[in-house]
Design an enzyme around this catalytic site. Structure first.
Site, PDB file in Angstrom:
ATOM      1  N   ASP A  29       0.880  -1.160   0.000  1.00 25.73           N
ATOM      2  CA  ASP A  29       0.000   0.000   0.000  1.00 25.73           C
ATOM      3  C   ASP A  29       0.922   1.214   0.000  1.00 25.73           C
ATOM      4  O   ASP A  29       2.107   1.130   0.354  1.00 25.73           O
ATOM      5  CB  ASP A  29      -0.958   0.000   1.195  1.00 25.73           C
ATOM      6  CG  ASP A  29      -2.148   0.948   0.949  1.00 25.73           C
ATOM      7  OD1 ASP A  29      -2.081   1.778   0.007  1.00 25.73           O
ATOM      8  OD2 ASP A  29      -3.143   0.877   1.688  1.00 25.73           O
TER       9      ASP A  29
HETATM   10  C1  BGC Z   1      -4.901   3.452  -0.035  1.00 29.81           C
HETATM   11  C2  BGC Z   1      -5.022   2.465  -1.170  1.00 29.81           C
HETATM   12  C3  BGC Z   1      -4.820   3.170  -2.481  1.00 29.81           C
HETATM   13  C4  BGC Z   1      -3.465   3.848  -2.464  1.00 29.81           C
HETATM   14  C5  BGC Z   1      -3.150   4.617  -3.734  1.00 29.81           C
HETATM   15  C6  BGC Z   1      -3.615   4.249  -0.122  1.00 29.81           C
HETATM   16  O1  BGC Z   1      -3.610   5.261   0.824  1.00 29.81           O
HETATM   17  O2  BGC Z   1      -4.933   2.760   1.199  1.00 29.81           O
HETATM   18  O3  BGC Z   1      -6.268   1.848  -1.144  1.00 29.81           O
HETATM   19  O4  BGC Z   1      -4.913   2.268  -3.546  1.00 29.81           O
HETATM   20  O5  BGC Z   1      -3.424   4.779  -1.390  1.00 29.81           O
HETATM   21  O6  BGC Z   1      -3.941   5.746  -3.818  1.00 29.81           O
END
Ligand code: BGC
Length: 761
Positions: A227
């Site tokens: 993530d």
């Molecule tokens: C979120 C993800 C997301 C990623 C990219 C993160 O903060 O938890 O779900 O895909 O950011 O935006």
């Protein structure tokens, strides 16, 4: 593409750089070796493609905002979710996106979770089916997905650091199966690890979760991406199975990896394996040419269709569908400003938006509509707005209240503090329903709200969810009966916050959150507590009615590996075409370990004309009857009886069939020095070898401790208890210690001898 030969030609620096992004949304290309760049974008219910993928930006290209996962799961329609996946892929192709960051398959442990709107269900079977369908739909067009957030990512409080403390069985039966199903049925190109720790280790460097379970046990072939910002220790993460760190660029990380390989701290083979996985996906992505446009209108129509299938009629005293009411008071600012998605990384720039108020007017051109906003955008209390609404409602034939849970109460990034609407919204509903019997509440929210204060005062409640950009039209269709509602709850609506399963263990603190409720989340908990809820899992009303009859099963006695097929006839007994969602739950009569009373193991959605009957058929496989045994470290079945509960919701079981399962497992013997007498007697091998001694032991124990002078003691024997019941929960060796003088050898040697025999048997 010969990936092996590319790896052989890559420098150590190139390998390390490939394992880190080049920007917020791209992989690191290697021009000299013909390795292209791969572009990813959020996800999950629309494409959030920023114009310049190498820069950080908030706005993105217009794309269709489909309903969020709460609504999608409420459709219980896997074919429809597949179709949505195809549409998402078409938009990815048009917007030059290789991998869409979604779907999210985490469990809704508590309705307070800030991101619950992005997740499907409190039930792993349903969530897994939904995730697999969406992935298969997207990937059928040559676009990748990212199944996220792996795993136990169930809250926003300290989301980057908190450790989810979950026992093994709960992980296996509740928090992993949706991922497992999606991986096995759909092979997502990528899996995104969670931010949080699981049992003390960051999910981004969790060897057990990423290497042992995801890759080795489930056979995941794609790459694991972090993530955004989840990696703390890059080298530990590579060792733990995290292939690709995002976002980039991360000069420092590249150097760390190079240094670790050079110093011998990181085996280059580990790095090569991550490089291989990344290259494989990068080249797969490159096979799909990205260009063209997508059909904005067709996708908007699809979003509308999905929204109308996912909306749930929670209450209806017969007022709906609306007929020929002339004076309609529309109250609530979400009628004029559609609330159709949640805040955070999933936020989509919609191609267009169906305004609920306009859509209503378009469906009843003869009627007269009035409008009052009813509540402000902030949390202030405005009696003047309530008064204005009451004035309109008083003279109308019907009041339609559009109530949206504001984003300060629900979003990615923070959890909800309560399950309530704002105090203004509650006061508004009460004031309007006090003067207008025909009051309908239309909700827009991503997760349950409590309704105890007002639900009895209103004529109807429609759960509209975060309904996507076309949802305003879907609401009007349902209110006017152009669509017969068929959605059902994929999560329980509790009566009050204090009733919810994780209440005593939420949200944790001092770095950890204990999943103390274990297996018992959602309906599993309310079943066990026999606790009333506002609306149960699987529940939803229709404008027609359905009867269930003629339940059948392929075999009443079956082997676990074969499973059974269950069928039931469903008849539309009302006057309007409609759809019913048939659910099959499995109840185990007796189990070696505590199990939930029932668990969803199959479902089907069926469309029926008035008077029509169709037979619904559902297969139940090995896993439908198995549970995970932490001592055997595997899914096991046990001989015995099960009830197959065929229902219209978790609380409305219409037919029950009892079947007998024969386990084909030959489980290893797990008796050891600590095993109790009860465990020896429960194990067939243990019983065969120890059983003959048991009778003798019982006779002697009763003689020594029991006695038959019950009258004198007023209870059983000299020590007032059933001595064999007490012994049963003691290790065999400890019981024998009491009788050691009468034994031919020391009890430890005796039990060691018995153990040798059972393990050899
Ligand atoms: C979120 C993800 C997301 C990623 C990219 C993160 O903060 O938890 O779900 O895909 O950011 O935006």
């Amino acid at each position: 593409m010969n990936i092996q030969s590319i790896i052989e030609q890559m420098t150590l620096e190139e390998k390390a750089a490939l394992c880190t992004g080049a920007s917020a949304w791209t992989t690191t290309p290697i021009e000299r070796l013909g390795v292209p760049e791969m572009i990813v974008s959020d996800g999950p219910h629309g494409v959030r493609r920023v114009p310049n993928v190498h820069e950080v930006a908030a706005t993105s290209f217009p794309a269709t905002c489909f309903p969020t996962a709460s609504c999608l799961a409420s459709t219980w329609d896997t074919a429809l979710i597949y179709q949505m996946g195809e549409a998402l892929a078409e938009e990815c192709i048009a917007l030059n996106v290789d991998v869409l960051l979604g779907p999210g398959a985490n469990m809704k442990r508590s309705p307070l979770g800030g991101r619950n709107f992005e997740y499907f269900s409190e039930d792993p079977y349903l969530a897994g089916e939904m995730a697999a369908s969406m992935i298969n739909g997207v990937q059928s067009k040559g676009v990748g997905t990212s199944l996220k957030h792996f795993t136990a990512n169930n809250q926003e409080f300290q989301r980057f650091s908190i450790s989810a403390e979950v026992d093994e069985r709960t992980l296996r039966e509740i928090y992993l199966p949706a991922f497992e199903k999606a991986v096995k049925q759909a092979q997502p190109w990528t899996v995104m690890c969670a931010y949080n720790k699981v049992n003390g280790t960051f999910a981004s460097q969790h060897d057990y979760l990423l290497n042992q379970i995801l890759k080795d046990e489930w056979g995941f072939e794609g790459l694991v991406v972090s993530d955004w910002g989840a990696v703390r220790d890059r080298v530990a993460a590579l060792k733990g199975g995290l292939d690709w760190e995002m976002p980039g660029p991360q000069e420092r990380r590249v150097k760390e990896v190079v240094a670790a390989v050079t110093s011998g701290n990181l085996d280059e083979a580990v790095l090569n394996e991550s490089v291989r996985r990344i290259l494989r996906i990068v080249f797969m992505a490159a096979e799909t040419p990205k260009a063209g446009t997508f059909d904005v209108d067709a996708h908007h129509a699809l979003a509308q269709h999905i929204a109308s299938e996912g909306m749930i009629l929670l209450k209806n005293n017969g007022l709906l569908p609306l007929k020929d009411q002339q004076q309609i008071a529309v109250i609530g600012r979400s009628a004029e400003h559609a609330h159709f998605q949640g805040g955070g990384s999933s936020h989509i720039n919609p191609t267009k938006v169906a305004m609920p108020f306009n859509e209503l007017k378009a469906r009843a051109e003869e009627a007269e509509f009035t409008y009052a906003a009813g509540y402000p955008t902030d949390n202030s209390f405005r009696q003047d707005m309530i008064d204005e609404a009451v004035t309109l409602a008083q003279t109308a034939d019907v009041a339609l209240l559009y109530i949206a849970l504001p984003s300060f109460k629900e979003s990615e990034g923070y959890d909800r503090k309560d399950l309530d609407l704002t105090s203004q919204q509650i006061a508004l509903i009460k004031a309007v329903s006090a003067v207008q019997l025909n009051t309908v509440v239309v909700l827009n929210n991503g997760a349950p709200v409590v309704m105890r204060d007002w639900v009895h005062d209103v004529a109807a409640v429609l759960e509209g969810w975060m309904m996507g950009q076309a949802g305003g039209a879907a609401i009007a269709d349902v209110l006017y009966g152009k669509v017969n509602p068929s959605g059902k709850l994929a999560e329980t609506f509790p009566a009050r916050l204090a009733d919810t399963p994780a209440h005593l263990n939420w949200p944790g603190g001092a770095g950890e959150v204990r999943y103390g409720e274990g297996l018992f989340i959602g309906y599993r908990y309310y079943d066990a507590k026999q606790m009333p809820v506002q609306f149960p899992f699987g529940y939803g009303l229709s404008y027609t009615s359905f009867a269930y009859s003629n339940p059948q099963v392929s075999a009443t006695h079956f082997k676990d590996v074969a499973g059974v097929t269950v069928s039931v006839d469903v008849t539309n007994t009302g006057g309007m075409a409609g759809k019913e969602i048939v659910q099959v739950y499995v109840h185990d009569h007796v189990a070696g370990l505590v199990r939930p009373f029932k668990e969803l193991k199959g479902f089907a959605k069926v469309a029926l004309e008035p008077g029509e009957t169709k037979t619904v058929t559902i297969h139940l496989d090995f896993r439908a009857f198995a549970y995970y045994h932490p001592e055997y470290k595997q899914w096991i079945t046990e001989d015995g009886q099960f009830n197959l509960l065929i229902g219209s919701s978790a609380a409305d079981i219409r037919q029950t069939i009892t079947v007998t399962l024969e386990s084909t497992l030959n489980l290893p013997c797990i008796l050891d020095m600590e095993s109790t007498i009860r465990e020896w007697m429960a194990d067939p091998r243990g019983q065969a070898i120890f059983g003959p001694f048991y009778a003798q032991m019982e006779a002697e124990a009763r003689k020594a401790f029991g006695g038959d002078d019950n009258e004198r003691y007023g209870t059983e024997g000299a020590i007032g208890m059933d001595i064999m019941e007490m012994f049963s929960d003691m290790p065999l060796v400890s019981v024998l210690m009491f009788q050691k003088d009468a034994l031919p050898m020391h009890p430890e040697d005796l039990v060691a001898g018995l153990l040798q025999q059972v393990h050899a048997a």
